[in-house]
Design a protein around this motif. Structure first.
Motif, PDB file in Angstrom:
ATOM      1  N   SER A   9       0.792  -1.232   0.000  1.00 30.77           N
ATOM      2  CA  SER A   9       0.000   0.000   0.000  1.00 30.77           C
ATOM      3  C   SER A   9       0.820   1.275   0.000  1.00 30.77           C
ATOM      4  CB  SER A   9      -0.927   0.033   1.225  1.00 30.77           C
ATOM      5  OG  SER A   9      -0.154   0.091   2.424  1.00 30.77           O
ATOM      6  N   THR A  10       2.111   1.201   0.362  1.00 36.26           N
ATOM      7  CA  THR A  10       2.853   2.420   0.655  1.00 36.26           C
ATOM      8  C   THR A  10       4.313   2.310   0.230  1.00 36.26           C
ATOM      9  OG1 THR A  10       1.443   2.761   2.587  1.00 36.26           O
ATOM     10  CG2 THR A  10       3.460   4.048   2.496  1.00 36.26           C
ATOM     11  N   ALA A  11       4.825   3.398  -0.347  1.00 37.26           N
ATOM     12  CA  ALA A  11       6.260   3.566  -0.563  1.00 37.26           C
ATOM     13  C   ALA A  11       6.757   4.593   0.448  1.00 37.26           C
ATOM     14  CB  ALA A  11       6.537   4.047  -1.981  1.00 37.26           C
TER      15      ALA A  11
ATOM     16  N   ARG B 236       4.835   9.952  -9.076  1.00 33.89           N
ATOM     17  CA  ARG B 236       4.155   9.386 -10.240  1.00 33.89           C
ATOM     18  C   ARG B 236       4.181   7.858 -10.193  1.00 33.89           C
ATOM     19  NH1 ARG B 236       6.376  13.929 -13.000  1.00 33.89           N
ATOM     20  NH2 ARG B 236       8.302  12.786 -13.405  1.00 33.89           N
ATOM     21  N   THR B 237       5.336   7.296  -9.834  1.00 33.98           N
ATOM     22  CA  THR B 237       5.469   5.843  -9.800  1.00 33.98           C
ATOM     23  C   THR B 237       4.559   5.227  -8.754  1.00 33.98           C
ATOM     24  OG1 THR B 237       7.766   6.016 -10.537  1.00 33.98           O
ATOM     25  CG2 THR B 237       7.098   3.938  -9.525  1.00 33.98           C
ATOM     26  N   THR B 238       4.525   5.814  -7.569  1.00 36.18           N
ATOM     27  CA  THR B 238       3.682   5.262  -6.510  1.00 36.18           C
ATOM     28  C   THR B 238       2.204   5.406  -6.860  1.00 36.18           C
ATOM     29  OG1 THR B 238       3.858   7.361  -5.303  1.00 36.18           O
ATOM     30  CG2 THR B 238       5.370   5.606  -4.680  1.00 36.18           C
ATOM     31  N   ALA B 239       1.819   6.546  -7.440  1.00 31.60           N
ATOM     32  CA  ALA B 239       0.422   6.726  -7.823  1.00 31.60           C
ATOM     33  C   ALA B 239       0.020   5.716  -8.899  1.00 31.60           C
ATOM     34  CB  ALA B 239       0.196   8.149  -8.317  1.00 31.60           C
ATOM     35  N   ALA B 240       0.918   5.480  -9.866  1.00 30.41           N
ATOM     36  CA  ALA B 240       0.604   4.531 -10.933  1.00 30.41           C
ATOM     37  C   ALA B 240       0.453   3.109 -10.406  1.00 30.41           C
ATOM     38  CB  ALA B 240       1.694   4.580 -12.006  1.00 30.41           C
ATOM     39  N   SER B 241       1.144   2.804  -9.305  1.00 28.95           N
ATOM     40  CA  SER B 241       1.055   1.459  -8.726  1.00 28.95           C
ATOM     41  C   SER B 241      -0.042   1.349  -7.675  1.00 28.95           C
ATOM     42  CB  SER B 241       2.395   1.068  -8.096  1.00 28.95           C
ATOM     43  OG  SER B 241       2.689   1.897  -6.980  1.00 28.95           O
ATOM     44  N   GLY B 242      -0.785   2.433  -7.462  1.00 32.09           N
ATOM     45  CA  GLY B 242      -1.864   2.412  -6.483  1.00 32.09           C
ATOM     46  C   GLY B 242      -1.395   2.530  -5.046  1.00 32.09           C
ATOM     47  N   ARG B 243      -0.188   3.037  -4.835  1.00 33.27           N
ATOM     48  CA  ARG B 243       0.362   3.169  -3.498  1.00 33.27           C
ATOM     49  C   ARG B 243       0.365   4.627  -3.036  1.00 33.27           C
ATOM     50  NH1 ARG B 243       3.915  -0.739  -5.854  1.00 33.27           N
ATOM     51  NH2 ARG B 243       4.024  -2.677  -4.628  1.00 33.27           N
ATOM     52  N   ALA B 244       0.506   4.809  -1.736  1.00 35.83           N
ATOM     53  CA  ALA B 244       0.728   6.121  -1.143  1.00 35.83           C
ATOM     54  C   ALA B 244       2.230   6.361  -1.028  1.00 35.83           C
ATOM     55  CB  ALA B 244       0.088   6.194   0.241  1.00 35.83           C
ATOM     56  N   LEU B 245       2.631   7.628  -1.037  1.00 35.46           N
ATOM     57  CA  LEU B 245       4.003   8.006  -0.726  1.00 35.46           C
ATOM     58  C   LEU B 245       4.014   8.617   0.661  1.00 35.46           C
ATOM     59  CD1 LEU B 245       6.989   8.506  -1.289  1.00 35.46           C
ATOM     60  CD2 LEU B 245       6.333  10.699  -2.329  1.00 35.46           C
ATOM     61  N   HIS B 246       4.810   8.064   1.562  1.00 41.43           N
ATOM     62  CA  HIS B 246       5.000   8.618   2.892  1.00 41.43           C
ATOM     63  C   HIS B 246       6.450   9.076   3.014  1.00 41.43           C
ATOM     64  CE1 HIS B 246       1.318   6.463   4.890  1.00 41.43           C
ATOM     65  NE2 HIS B 246       0.995   7.265   3.875  1.00 41.43           N
ATOM     66  N   LEU B 247       6.624  10.385   3.124  1.00 41.48           N
ATOM     67  CA  LEU B 247       7.940  11.000   3.217  1.00 41.48           C
ATOM     68  C   LEU B 247       8.254  11.218   4.689  1.00 41.48           C
ATOM     69  CD1 LEU B 247      10.330  12.319   1.689  1.00 41.48           C
ATOM     70  CD2 LEU B 247       9.037  14.455   1.714  1.00 41.48           C
TER      71      LEU B 247
ATOM     72  N   LEU C  43       6.794  25.070  -0.650  1.00 38.67           N
ATOM     73  CA  LEU C  43       5.350  25.073  -0.900  1.00 38.67           C
ATOM     74  C   LEU C  43       4.953  24.130  -2.033  1.00 38.67           C
ATOM     75  CD1 LEU C  43       4.433  28.845  -0.383  1.00 38.67           C
ATOM     76  CD2 LEU C  43       4.073  26.923   1.174  1.00 38.67           C
ATOM     77  N   PRO C  44       5.723  24.014  -3.132  1.00 39.53           N
ATOM     78  CA  PRO C  44       5.336  23.036  -4.160  1.00 39.53           C
ATOM     79  C   PRO C  44       5.306  21.598  -3.640  1.00 39.53           C
ATOM     80  CG  PRO C  44       6.797  24.657  -5.112  1.00 39.53           C
ATOM     81  CD  PRO C  44       6.793  24.915  -3.640  1.00 39.53           C
ATOM     82  N   LEU C  45       6.278  21.210  -2.813  1.00 40.75           N
ATOM     83  CA  LEU C  45       6.265  19.849  -2.279  1.00 40.75           C
ATOM     84  C   LEU C  45       5.141  19.683  -1.274  1.00 40.75           C
ATOM     85  CD1 LEU C  45       7.365  17.031  -2.061  1.00 40.75           C
ATOM     86  CD2 LEU C  45       9.099  17.863  -0.453  1.00 40.75           C
ATOM     87  N   ARG C  46       4.887  20.709  -0.476  1.00 39.99           N
ATOM     88  CA  ARG C  46       3.780  20.646   0.473  1.00 39.99           C
ATOM     89  C   ARG C  46       2.461  20.421  -0.275  1.00 39.99           C
ATOM     90  NH1 ARG C  46      -0.828  21.321   2.340  1.00 39.99           N
ATOM     91  NH2 ARG C  46      -1.372  22.472   4.218  1.00 39.99           N
ATOM     92  N   THR C  47       2.274  21.116  -1.383  1.00 43.63           N
ATOM     93  CA  THR C  47       1.063  20.949  -2.183  1.00 43.63           C
ATOM     94  C   THR C  47       0.967  19.537  -2.746  1.00 43.63           C
ATOM     95  OG1 THR C  47       1.077  23.305  -2.773  1.00 43.63           O
ATOM     96  CG2 THR C  47      -0.214  21.829  -4.183  1.00 43.63           C
ATOM     97  N   ALA C  48       2.100  19.006  -3.220  1.00 40.97           N
ATOM     98  CA  ALA C  48       2.094  17.666  -3.813  1.00 40.97           C
ATOM     99  C   ALA C  48       1.767  16.588  -2.784  1.00 40.97           C
ATOM    100  CB  ALA C  48       3.451  17.388  -4.454  1.00 40.97           C
ATOM    101  N   LEU C  49       2.139  16.799  -1.526  1.00 41.67           N
ATOM    102  CA  LEU C  49       1.906  15.800  -0.493  1.00 41.67           C
ATOM    103  C   LEU C  49       0.572  15.977   0.220  1.00 41.67           C
ATOM    104  CD1 LEU C  49       5.403  15.545   1.230  1.00 41.67           C
ATOM    105  CD2 LEU C  49       4.309  13.836  -0.225  1.00 41.67           C
ATOM    106  N   ALA C  50      -0.127  17.070  -0.072  1.00 42.81           N
ATOM    107  CA  ALA C  50      -1.339  17.385   0.691  1.00 42.81           C
ATOM    108  C   ALA C  50      -2.491  16.450   0.382  1.00 42.81           C
ATOM    109  CB  ALA C  50      -1.764  18.835   0.420  1.00 42.81           C
ATOM    110  N   GLY C  51      -2.510  15.864  -0.791  1.00 42.15           N
ATOM    111  CA  GLY C  51      -3.653  15.033  -1.162  1.00 42.15           C
ATOM    112  C   GLY C  51      -3.520  13.608  -0.651  1.00 42.15           C
ATOM    113  N   ALA C  52      -4.603  13.074  -0.071  1.00 45.61           N
ATOM    114  CA  ALA C  52      -4.610  11.675   0.369  1.00 45.61           C
ATOM    115  C   ALA C  52      -4.357  10.777  -0.835  1.00 45.61           C
ATOM    116  CB  ALA C  52      -5.950  11.351   1.021  1.00 45.61           C
ATOM    117  N   PRO C  53      -3.661   9.656  -0.633  1.00 43.17           N
ATOM    118  CA  PRO C  53      -3.217   9.065   0.633  1.00 43.17           C
ATOM    119  C   PRO C  53      -1.787   9.403   1.017  1.00 43.17           C
ATOM    120  CG  PRO C  53      -2.925   7.457  -1.097  1.00 43.17           C
ATOM    121  CD  PRO C  53      -3.451   8.715  -1.771  1.00 43.17           C
ATOM    122  N   ASN C  54      -1.158  10.387   0.364  1.00 41.56           N
ATOM    123  CA  ASN C  54       0.229  10.727   0.654  1.00 41.56           C
ATOM    124  C   ASN C  54       0.343  11.425   2.003  1.00 41.56           C
ATOM    125  OD1 ASN C  54       0.958   9.730  -1.907  1.00 41.56           O
ATOM    126  ND2 ASN C  54       0.463  11.687  -2.848  1.00 41.56           N
TER     127      ASN C  54
END
Length: 477
Positions: A152-154, A174-185, A195-206
């Motif tokens: 479920s998660t990278a 992109r890779t994690t989304a294509a595989s149906g996984r969440a990215l947890h940084l 701010l660009p990275l904050r925006t990219a991580l704001a959407g579930a399930p990341n």
């Protein structure tokens, strides 16, 4: 976890120089490449990745090294080459190997490394690497810098003062989304996000997962305490409990951040140039145009919007995402998304500008900006907000005060759908200002001055009023 080392060089790292640098681990290491050759990996004879080196990037934009690496870095004169190396901390010799790769590049090509203390030029002995770690073969398309991969998660572990939306992180997303996984940084608590990275991580399930100095983990955006459960980071309780380290909040500051979120729609004419609405907003709020743009951080290209237009045309009908920054003395950053819709070419822009104090925020520029966007750029909606925050425009994993709405503008198309009579009579103390042509008016609604605690209530009241006059399938409020 990975450790990053960056070479900032005066000259381009050509193939012979890169080979000389990559021999920092001796002749026994193997080279592999991914992403069509954009990333080169130094691996042990058994295939264990030690260091990944990205394709060099030519930076034309002033201040990017200082913005992302801190004030202590001294890059070469513009333009310079930015080469990132990432070392796996699973093998102790990988980090000095990355430092030696970048140190050799700086020595051969002129320049410097970040962090300075990581640089070296000696051959790094890696013979024990295969014995120290049991290698697990990577699946096709997997990224070696992903530290943990579950169904479920990278999970990526990262530790540098400022984390931006790099090409590598964009690819991981992109890779994690294509595989149906969440990215947890996962980061330490002293790391900040752009701010660009904050925006990219704001959407579930990341998630942005922060290692709590008091033990455990918490969400860097919401503060919810987290734990590792069933192969992913999840809240420890329901309802979620906020970590004390997050709840202490940000330090008080006099600096302010003005954010403008706007959307335009224009006809797909042959002479259409994208980015002009963003440049108009930039000039109104900073007195100057943007300094540079790109698709990832560091932002490397000088601003001219024609190149942005060419990129969007080449990717159409797929959407195009771009990032834009201002000059170092006029801190500003924006995200720009272009899409094709049934109504035309839509541009969705979020621009944030930093000011040293509240009295320097140009509140009187918001109405003229709205008027010009309506007249010349096909504005459909614009919301402006003000919040406390440093001019470095980064985000720390602590509680911050919510933004305060300043104005909302609704363009002619949606006013026509709602009806001018209804739209101009919301139950608010402050009345809207009519903009645009008499035959196709827009309305600009003042909501507050950045200090009014009732501004959110006013915005909610306005939104409900406008939706009440919207037929099904009409305006996007």
């Amino acid at each position: 976890m990975t450790k990053d080392v960056i070479a900032l060089t005066e000259r381009m790292p050509d193939a012979p120089t890169l080979l000389a640098a990559l021999h920092a681990g001796g002749p026994d290491l193997h080279l592999t490449a991914t992403d069509d050759g954009a990333v080169v990996h130094l691996c042990t004879p058994a295939g264990r990745p030690l260091v990944s080196v990205e394709s060099p990037l030519l930076v034309h934009v002033p201040g990017e090294a200082e913005r992302l690496l801190g004030p202590d870095v001294t890059p070469p004169q513009l333009p310079y080459w930015w080469t990132e190396a990432r070392a796996s901390t699973a093998i102790p010799t990988a980090e000095p190997l990355a430092g030696s790769v970048c140190g050799r590049l700086a020595m051969l090509l002129g320049g410097t490394t970040w962090p300075r203390e990581a640089a070296g030029t000696a051959v790094v002995e890696t013979a024990e690497a295969d014995e120290a770690v049991t290698a697990t073969p990577l699946a096709d398309g997997a990224l070696p810098a992903v530290d943990v991969l579950t169904d479920s998660t990278a999970v990526v572990l990262a530790d540098r003062p400022v984390l931006g939306l790099t090409t590598w992180l964009s690819d991981v997303l992109r890779t994690t989304a294509a595989s149906g996984r969440a990215l947890h940084l996962v980061t330490p608590p002293d790391v900040r996000l752009t701010l660009p990275l904050r925006t990219a991580l704001a959407g579930a399930p990341n998630r942005w997962v922060v290692a709590n100095p008091q033990g455990g983990y918490y969400d860097g955006l919401s503060g919810a305490e987290l734990s590792w459960q069933d192969g992913t980071f999840s809240p420890t309780a329901s309802p979620a409990k906020v970590a004390d380290a997050f709840a202490r909040g940000a330090r008080p500051t006099a600096a302010r951040r003005l954010t403008v979120a706007l959307r335009t729609v224009r006809s797909p004419a042959a002479d259409l140039v994208l980015g002009t609405a963003l440049e108009t907003a930039w000039r109104h709020l900073t007195g100057a145009p943007p300094a540079g743009w790109g698709t990832a951080e560091p932002i490397n290209l000088p601003w001219p919007p024609r190149q942005l237009t060419d990129l969007a045309r080449s990717r159409s009908p797929e959407p195009t995402h771009a990032l834009v920054v201002g000059a170092p003395d006029r801190p500003a950053v924006a995200t720009h998304r272009t899409t094709r819709t049934t109504a035309g070419v839509a541009e969705e822009i979020t621009l944030t500008v930093g000011y040293p104090s509240a009295d320097q925020v140009p509140l009187d520029a918001l109405e003229p900006l709205a008027a010009e966007l309506v007249d010349a750029h096909g504005l459909t909606t614009m919301l402006t907000t003000l919040t406390a925050g440093g001019t470095d425009l980064t985000l720390a994993p602590v509680l911050t005060a919510p933004p305060s709405p300043l104005t909302f503008t609704l363009g002619p198309r949606d006013i026509g759908t709602i009806g001018l009579t209804h739209a101009r009579r919301p139950p608010l103390t402050m009345k809207p200002v009519r903009l645009g042509a008499p035959s196709a008016p827009a309305l600009h609604y003042p909501l507050g001055d950045g200090t009014d605690p009732t501004a959110w209530t006013a915005l909610q009241t306005l939104t409900a009023h406008l939706k009440a006059g919207t037929p099904t399938g009409g305006a996007r409020i």
